[in-house]
Design an enzyme around this catalytic site. Structure first.
Site, PDB file in Angstrom:
ATOM      1  N   LYS A  91       3.050   0.221  16.267  1.00 23.15           N
ATOM      2  CA  LYS A  91       4.211   0.201  15.376  1.00 23.15           C
ATOM      3  C   LYS A  91       4.206   1.460  14.516  1.00 23.15           C
ATOM      4  O   LYS A  91       5.185   2.180  14.443  1.00 23.15           O
ATOM      5  CB  LYS A  91       4.150  -1.042  14.495  1.00 23.15           C
ATOM      6  CG  LYS A  91       5.348  -1.222  13.583  1.00 23.15           C
ATOM      7  CD  LYS A  91       5.218  -2.536  12.804  1.00 23.15           C
ATOM      8  CE  LYS A  91       6.439  -2.789  11.932  1.00 23.15           C
ATOM      9  NZ  LYS A  91       6.270  -4.008  11.105  1.00 23.15           N
ATOM     10  N   GLN A  92       3.120   1.685  13.861  1.00 26.89           N
ATOM     11  CA  GLN A  92       2.987   2.924  13.102  1.00 26.89           C
ATOM     12  C   GLN A  92       1.628   3.512  13.449  1.00 26.89           C
ATOM     13  O   GLN A  92       0.639   2.817  13.579  1.00 26.89           O
ATOM     14  CB  GLN A  92       3.129   2.688  11.610  1.00 26.89           C
ATOM     15  CG  GLN A  92       2.080   1.813  10.994  1.00 26.89           C
ATOM     16  CD  GLN A  92       2.544   1.289   9.656  1.00 26.89           C
ATOM     17  OE1 GLN A  92       3.198   0.267   9.572  1.00 26.89           O
ATOM     18  NE2 GLN A  92       2.222   1.976   8.603  1.00 26.89           N
ATOM     19  N   GLU A 112       0.775  -2.530  12.422  1.00 28.58           N
ATOM     20  CA  GLU A 112       0.910  -3.989  12.427  1.00 28.58           C
ATOM     21  C   GLU A 112       1.243  -4.538  13.804  1.00 28.58           C
ATOM     22  O   GLU A 112       1.538  -5.725  13.938  1.00 28.58           O
ATOM     23  CB  GLU A 112       1.950  -4.420  11.394  1.00 28.58           C
ATOM     24  CG  GLU A 112       1.480  -4.084   9.991  1.00 28.58           C
ATOM     25  CD  GLU A 112       2.402  -4.580   8.900  1.00 28.58           C
ATOM     26  OE1 GLU A 112       3.563  -4.920   9.207  1.00 28.58           O
ATOM     27  OE2 GLU A 112       1.963  -4.626   7.737  1.00 28.58           O
ATOM     28  N   TRP A 121       0.826  -1.218   0.000  1.00 33.07           N
ATOM     29  CA  TRP A 121       0.000   0.000   0.000  1.00 33.07           C
ATOM     30  C   TRP A 121       0.853   1.258   0.000  1.00 33.07           C
ATOM     31  O   TRP A 121       0.373   2.339  -0.320  1.00 33.07           O
ATOM     32  CB  TRP A 121      -0.935   0.015   1.214  1.00 33.07           C
ATOM     33  CG  TRP A 121      -0.247   0.286   2.517  1.00 33.07           C
ATOM     34  CD1 TRP A 121       0.763  -0.440   3.078  1.00 33.07           C
ATOM     35  CD2 TRP A 121      -0.485   1.375   3.409  1.00 33.07           C
ATOM     36  NE1 TRP A 121       1.156   0.120   4.263  1.00 33.07           N
ATOM     37  CE2 TRP A 121       0.406   1.230   4.511  1.00 33.07           C
ATOM     38  CE3 TRP A 121      -1.363   2.453   3.413  1.00 33.07           C
ATOM     39  CZ2 TRP A 121       0.432   2.128   5.580  1.00 33.07           C
ATOM     40  CZ3 TRP A 121      -1.330   3.331   4.484  1.00 33.07           C
ATOM     41  CH2 TRP A 121      -0.441   3.167   5.552  1.00 33.07           C
TER      42      TRP A 121
END
Lengths: 786, 786
Positions: free
Chosen positions: B597-598, B494, B367
């Protein structure tokens, strides 16, 4: 699972399973159903001559190989190595050549072929009437057994007789290592793995004796040595010649005789196996030789007699019957028989999901063993139950290592294993299924309640209880409201995974924490050695007390996990002919819908009955029955028990039947991979806990028997605190008797009774259902007992 | 990520990246940083002589191999085949032998070694001063380029000069196929896979020419043919001899000369690549020969001049600067330069996460491409953006097949792919990450808004918009309250997976459904061809309208997904030195804690700003900053943008710097696998959308510039509806100008302006932060710009 697809060609009598003629297309199914074992050695019910076969094989408990797991996308904490049960050198093979025609059921003319598994004799007999392609007719009969008396020993008597013409007979009695394995269901199709398993044994030694031979092999990675020996006795009305050959991977004893019409040749073959990680070759060699000598000393007749004696004793303790229902009675006895065979002489190895009847699930042991097998063994074969739990306790250090790797305190037992380390490659349905730790603790608890034996806790049990409690503390956390949550775990239902506050898991964790608090109080010295303080015990109790149990007040049901009842409904119509769903839809879709593989909320109502009011049981059962696929063979049992609990006796009986039929009728279409041991054990649980209303309890035996309209009566036996108890339901009365010396505390229909030498009889009662009989999704209703 | 571990030996000037001396331990890092590409061919910045190297390699866009994915535990819907970018035959290698000593930087004496990547020239130059172990000194200089003008062509000019003694020079100019690959991060370590990739090319044809050679290879499984050709020109002050050899996997042109002190030998090497699934060998052979001929016709000087012309045009459109900050300016330009190189001549192949700079992530596209690259390209290189989107649209049939396999309507694009089919082996972080479908639709939308070009929708875009809308309908369901839920999906973060109602996903799905309803209304005929009815359009709008967005009213923040703010907190102290966390803790633990994580909730506030009130932005940012590990290189950009949005400009600048430094300073320690293209693109987004307040909007260009105290000024350029726009911030004023013919609708600080030929200047404004600057977890604060 479609009832129309069931295999019904096996005749199930009260004490035997008969295959009246050979069903070539179902030969793998028969190999599993006719498997013989004593818990240490296992022989699949292969044809003596070895072919045709789906998976010919002999197994030895604990014999396995390791192999590198191929992870397409690696991740921290994934196990590096898989484990798989491997074939032991197979001594069951006896090949026959008549003149120059090898005996093969696919060749020549098979006039008759009948096999009988006797649940009283502990033998599989076979009678064959066959003509060679050139018309020479012989009668063959064989009987085989896995000795309940001698742990290492199995034996076969094989007779071939000439019928109407003189024939030359050659018998080749073999011992074969490194036979190819049938691929296990759900395991890697990776060709390297298959290769590892097919060639798992490296030859170490071969020896000939006057009447047989001995082979020693070693596994390449798991460090196990296995020795196997065969010896023969011969009896013939004609002269017979014998000679022996050995090669690294096989040994053969051949017999040659000319038989006139009416003459016969009989050989008795004794087989012994031994395995060890530590003992050297000379010791193993001596061990198998001694085992063969000992068995020969008893002679064939002695071995056979001992089998029946063992079974007589077992059935005295454990018999079950359903009055007027010989097939169902035989099926329930078959189930108990296979549980008995799988556990009797196991003594220190894990019991796999298929025990020693096939290589399904790679021979791994799961929570099934403590969850379904152990409660049955506690009631009918308590020493074997203790063995099971002792094996688990022996792996505590590996479980502590695993917990540390995962970042948890305490111990985390593996989801699937042979050697005590984790062997599962799919963590959402394994590492996350932490409930196994509570299931193990429950088994220790049930063992203690049922047997009254506290010694197991001192012999390794208490560390299991303490260290898994510590893992639960690591896994839990207190929310803002003070309630304790267990997030991101997986319950027994594998059609949801990595979910929050799974009711089954939370309740079982609560139970395990309370047990830890209580048991450490009982054993303060040992608890202190384990570093348990009063503060820690109080913390366990507080966490248990505050455990959050989600409830959907709007629907009046417990969601199986947080949010479950909010999920989208499943399109059952689309999957009505598709069993199991996971073979036709990705986990991705399954996990996000209200589709249940095995009814874990229902199971929670069985295992933690004090947590649910009767109206909740009724509504929950109604809700989950409509959403359960029963794609797991572990589902019918809890459904049966809770249907009985809620007064739906016909449905309870249907699920009981399904659990008992799982392999005899191949309900899931995969019995060729081995028997579903937990479902077989589960049929006894469905029977005694369901219809019988039997509950394990700390203080007394609890019974609440109910008779479905479709059966005239039923009965079962069990051991409670060492006393044999018989429960008999006939017409409108239940009678409970016991044969122990002391009065036995009983709670029958809630009435507390000290049961003495005199039987107690009470009028039979029925739970009045609060709701109509629940419905199942389209295509998922169980077959009803006709 | 620890700032102390950053690599800071590269000098970044305003228009160049200089490696002043060779850092042998960081040779892999330099290979990625100095990678050259035109979007079709890519050369890693390897030393000309090929060694030492971490991964020497040439790449061709779309050249990949398939291989069977080893699933340790298979499941329905798992892809059977993996895909991996493979090395194209590598024409960059020129080996030098001086007398009898091979030139190797590890041998002899390296007096000087300097490399310069010029962001204006599009070349990598190298200057070496070296003596052999026996003391013979030479000066070597080389310049290489991947031609922006000729898609197939790369070229190298290589000069060696004798310094103070006569030397014999042998130059071996090679073309090498089947070079070994460095294993890609996160990919299978399975030795069979590695073998497949190392030996992926099967030789088909080899030919010699007078000045070079040609090799044709074919992949074994993916059905691709690749042709590569080399040709040479020689210039020497001494006599030189040339000869050519070919083998199935290599071709070599050798040059031998005796050089007196001061004499030199120069060769110019032209390399061409072509690949196809359909064209036959003769056509490909002709194609590469023609490409080489064409490049030779321009001569070296012509090729070099064209490079600079292309870059001049690009910088005229896209230049960025930070006044008084040459290093930061150079880093931002480097980032844009690599985006330009990765996309310029791609023309129909997917752009991988590393473009053509390394084999990280197996060359897969994610993506990232639509999410981070496409918005930059839309603004600075719109034709390349259209190419990206056209490639995606070309895979619609595969995405429809995948949706059908998953049981969904419409189309589901793969999480990682090269050929359009799913290549991810870990479904919880791939198949479940359905947001990619909305990210793709957003990219189509941004392209249209920024360029004004609607033709892409007619050229494959509308089916993407319609079919992914249909997938969202399948994925969504209406709850009891009428709100619409998306359960069991995975957002960009994630460190959670298979979660319910991820805010980012739900908002992006809403946006995609509204876009589908709107765009099908604009193209009714095409919509009708796709079977879209008014009822379907109304349903899309209704589902979008009712999409559930979880909110934690008690905390006043949006949970990233349902229940997130209820999860246990992470033990940051334990992981303060452990980057990334997933290498030190199992997903099992990570998923059940509040560790990010993000920052996908933060990203939602950037991409869907209309959904969040300023006070929500402030509180959400504060909440998630404290819980974000930034273990993903995609995290710094959204954090930077939203920090700017919330008025925390210093922090915004720190994250901007981190995004820009990701490879130049090797922030994540894995730049040797290739450049982080999305982070490089992200640094431009952090700059223009963060400090510049640039927003794509349907009707007008939106700007809201802010200047952090630490910088004197800054500027950037972009194309809006074909008009070049310049935004310049100096001191306390922002000036916006445009060079188009028509007035340009602009919204500057909320003021609607029709920007004509005259620049508009406004006093600079600042967002007043509603909360103090947010804090990060221990060990996770970004390095501040000094």
């Amino acid at each position: 699972m479609n009832p129309a697809d069931r295999l019904t060609h096996l005749e199930v009598g009260e004490w035997e399973v008969v295959e009246p003629e050979l069903a070539l297309e179902d030969v793998g199914h028969a190999e599993s159903v006719f498997a013989l074992s004593n818990g240490f050695v296992g022989l699949r019910g292969t044809l003596d001559e070895g072919e045709p076969a789906v998976s010919s094989g002999a197994y030895v408990a604990g014999l396995y190989e390791r192999f590198r797991l191929p992870h397409a996308e690696p991740g921290y904490g994934y196990p590096d190595f898989g484990q798989a049960m491997i074939h032991a050198p197979d001594g069951s093979v006896i090949r026959l050549i008549v003149d120059d025609s090898p005996f093969d059921v696919r060749l020549g003319t098979l006039h008759a072929h009948r096999r009988v598994l006797s649940l009283r004799e502990g033998t599989l007999t076979r009678d064959v009437d066959w003509s060679t392609p050139r018309g020479r007719r012989v009668r063959i009969s064989s009987t085989r057994l896995a000795s309940y008396e001698y742990r290492s020993v199995s034996a076969i008597r094989y007779t071939v007789a000439a019928v109407d013409q003189q024939v030359r007979i050659i018998l080749q009695s073999e011992l074969i290592a490194n036979e190819p394995m049938a691929p296990a269901e759900g395991s890697s199709k990776d060709p390297r793995v298959t290769h590892v398993l097919a060639q798992a044994l490296r030859p170490v030694a071969q020896e000939r004796s006057t009447s047989g031979a001995l082979l020693v092999h070693r596994t390449k990675r798991s460090g196990l040595t296995v020795a196997a020996s065969i010896a023969h006795e011969i009896a013939s009305s004609a002269d017979a010649e014998m000679f022996v050959e050995t090669r690294p991977d096989w040994a053969r004893t051949s017999f040659v005789a000319e038989l006139l019409p009416g003459e016969s040749l009989t050989i008795t073959k004794y087989v012994a196996h031994a395995t060890s990680t530590t003992r050297a070759v000379p010791l193993l060699r001596s061990q198998v030789s001694a085992a063969v000598s000992s068995a020969r000393h008893d002679r064939w007749e002695g071995l056979v007699a001992r089998q029946a004696e063992h079974l007589d004793a077992f059935w005295d303790t454990a018999d079950v019957h359903v009055t007027g229902r010989p097939r169902l009675t035989g099926m329930l006895r078959y189930a108990l028989f296979q549980v008995y065979q799988g556990a009797l002489r196991n003594e220190g190895a894990p019991i796999g999901a298929k025990a020693l009847t096939g290589s399904g699930y790679s021979g791994h042991t799961f929570w099934d063993t403590e969850g379904f097998l152990a409660p049955v063994l506690a009631a009918v074969l308590p020493d074997a139950c203790a063995d099971v739990l002792r094996w688990r306790a022996s792996t505590i250090d590996l479980a502590k290592d695993r917990a540390a790797e995962l970042g948890l305190q305490g111990a985390a037992f593996p989801w699937r294993t042979i050697d005590g380390t984790e062997a599962s490659a799919y963590w959402p349905a394994s590492t996350a299924a932490m409930h196994i730790n509570a299931d193990i603790v429950r088994a220790f608890e049930l063992y203690r309640w049922v047997t009254g034996d506290e010694s197991l806790e001192l012999d390794g049990g208490l560390p299991v209880i303490v260290e898994t409690a510590r893992a639960w503390i690591s896994l839990s956390h207190e929310g803002r409201s003070g309630k304790v949550h267990l997030d991101g775990l997986t319950g027994p239902d594998e059609y949801t995974a990595v979910i929050d506050d799974n009711v089954f898991t939370n309740l079982m964790a609560r139970r395990a924490l309370l047990s830890a608090a209580e048991r450490t109080g009982r054993h303060p010295d040992l608890a202190a050695q384990l570093g348990v303080t009063d503060a820690e015990r109080a913390h366990w109790a507080a966490i248990a007390e505050n455990m959050f149990i989600p409830y959907d007040a709007e629907l009046g049901v417990h969601p199986a996990c947080a949010g479950f009842t909010r999920f989208d409904e499943w399109d059952w119509e689309r999957f009505k002919d598709k069993h199991p769903i996971q073979n036709y839809s990705p986990y991705f879709e399954i996990y996000r819908h209200q589709v249940i593989k095995q009814a874990d909320l229902v199971q929670a109502m069985w295992w933690c009955p004090e947590e649910f009011a009767p109206d909740q049981v009724a509504r929950n059962l109604d809700y989950y029955e409509r959403r359960t696929s029963r794609d797991s063979s572990l589902s019918a049992t809890p459904q049966s028990v809770v249907c009985a609990q809620a007064g739906h006796l016909d449905l309870a009986l249907a699920y009981l039947y399904e659990a008992a039929a799982v392999d005899l009728e191949d309900v899931h279409g995969n019995a060729d991979h081995g028997l579903h041991m937990a479902s077989l054990a589960g049929s006894w649980l469905a029977f005694s806990c369901g219809l019988g209303g039997y509950r394990e309890a700390p203080d007394r035996l609890v019974l609440w028997p109910q008779r479905p309209d479709g059966v005239e009566g039923f009965g079962f036996r069990l051991l409670w605190r060492g006393a044999r108890v018989t429960v008999a339901v006939e017409a409108d009365t239940v009678t409970v008797r016991q044969e122990g010396d002391a009065p036995l505390p009983l709670r029958l229909y809630g009435e507390e009774i000290d049961l003495g030498q005199e039987p107690v009889a009470r009028p039979l009662r029925r739970v009045e259902p609060l709701l109509p009989e629940p419905e199942q999704p389209v295509g998922r209703a169980p077959a009803r007992l006709s």
